[in-house]
Design a protein around this motif. Sequence first.
Motif, PDB file in Angstrom:
ATOM      1  N   SER A 280       0.829  -1.198   0.000  1.00  0.00           N
ATOM      2  CA  SER A 280       0.000   0.000   0.000  1.00  0.00           C
ATOM      3  C   SER A 280       0.867   1.254   0.000  1.00  0.00           C
ATOM      4  N   ARG A 281       1.902   1.237   0.810  1.00  0.00           N
ATOM      5  CA  ARG A 281       2.789   2.400   0.864  1.00  0.00           C
ATOM      6  C   ARG A 281       3.503   2.581  -0.463  1.00  0.00           C
ATOM      7  N   ALA A 282       3.973   1.497  -1.063  1.00  0.00           N
ATOM      8  CA  ALA A 282       4.699   1.585  -2.332  1.00  0.00           C
ATOM      9  C   ALA A 282       3.819   2.136  -3.450  1.00  0.00           C
ATOM     10  N   ALA A 283       2.519   1.873  -3.386  1.00  0.00           N
ATOM     11  CA  ALA A 283       1.600   2.305  -4.442  1.00  0.00           C
ATOM     12  C   ALA A 283       0.939   3.647  -4.122  1.00  0.00           C
ATOM     13  N   SER A 284       1.337   4.291  -3.044  1.00  0.00           N
ATOM     14  CA  SER A 284       0.698   5.531  -2.606  1.00  0.00           C
ATOM     15  C   SER A 284       1.385   6.760  -3.179  1.00  0.00           C
ATOM     16  N   SER A 285       0.680   7.866  -3.092  1.00  0.00           N
ATOM     17  CA  SER A 285       1.283   9.150  -3.431  1.00  0.00           C
ATOM     18  C   SER A 285       2.320   9.474  -2.362  1.00  0.00           C
ATOM     19  N   VAL A 286       3.172  10.432  -2.621  1.00  0.00           N
ATOM     20  CA  VAL A 286       4.217  10.802  -1.672  1.00  0.00           C
ATOM     21  C   VAL A 286       3.598  11.243  -0.343  1.00  0.00           C
ATOM     22  N   THR A 287       2.561  12.045  -0.392  1.00  0.00           N
ATOM     23  CA  THR A 287       1.917  12.538   0.826  1.00  0.00           C
ATOM     24  C   THR A 287       1.333  11.397   1.636  1.00  0.00           C
ATOM     25  N   ARG A 288       0.615  10.510   0.972  1.00  0.00           N
ATOM     26  CA  ARG A 288       0.012   9.381   1.682  1.00  0.00           C
ATOM     27  C   ARG A 288       1.085   8.432   2.211  1.00  0.00           C
ATOM     28  N   ALA A 289       2.146   8.200   1.439  1.00  0.00           N
ATOM     29  CA  ALA A 289       3.231   7.326   1.888  1.00  0.00           C
ATOM     30  C   ALA A 289       3.885   7.884   3.149  1.00  0.00           C
ATOM     31  N   ARG A 290       4.046   9.201   3.215  1.00  0.00           N
ATOM     32  CA  ARG A 290       4.631   9.810   4.423  1.00  0.00           C
ATOM     33  C   ARG A 290       3.713   9.612   5.629  1.00  0.00           C
ATOM     34  N   ALA A 291       2.425   9.759   5.430  1.00  0.00           N
ATOM     35  CA  ALA A 291       1.476   9.554   6.530  1.00  0.00           C
ATOM     36  C   ALA A 291       1.495   8.101   6.998  1.00  0.00           C
ATOM     37  N   LEU A 292       1.527   7.170   6.049  1.00  0.00           N
ATOM     38  CA  LEU A 292       1.594   5.753   6.402  1.00  0.00           C
ATOM     39  C   LEU A 292       2.903   5.419   7.113  1.00  0.00           C
ATOM     40  N   ALA A 293       3.995   6.031   6.674  1.00  0.00           N
ATOM     41  CA  ALA A 293       5.299   5.785   7.298  1.00  0.00           C
ATOM     42  C   ALA A 293       5.317   6.276   8.740  1.00  0.00           C
ATOM     43  N   ALA A 294       4.643   7.376   8.995  1.00  0.00           N
ATOM     44  CA  ALA A 294       4.581   7.892  10.365  1.00  0.00           C
ATOM     45  C   ALA A 294       3.809   6.934  11.270  1.00  0.00           C
TER      46      ALA A 294
END
Length: 155
Positions: free
Chosen positions: A24-38
Amino acid sequence: MVAHINGEAVIWRDGRLDFAAAQSRAASSVTRARALAARHPASYACWDVLQHPDPAIGDCRSLPYLKRRAYLMELLADVGPPIQPVPATDDREVAGAWYDGLREQGIEGIVAKRGGASYPAGRSRGWVKVRHADTVDALVVGFTGPRRRPHWLCR
């Protein structure tokens, strides 16, 4: 010179590996990936070194796995989580215990490599991945993909 280390980004959630979260993180936009990473930080599970940062060693792919493993352990000795080597053993009983015991944590199986094996680029490496298998008895009425290795079964 930089080290080239072969491995995989993994995400732990509730004591288990969560491959769906990583995808999910790999397929996300940069903004969403940052939120998921947090919310769910990733770790990097390392299993091999392909290029050593010391120019005198350099490309490690032709070296035996046991030598590459020793270099990997040296390179990561002072690093620590979230970057860490995967466990390795040459003890069949230990490997069997890992295979049985780590399934609950979402580990999909174990990989067997010969200690003297090199890392040939672009070819089958002669490694064996022993995956856990979930089986279901069903009447198959259709499939997609090749007959010998279908991608999806319809029951």
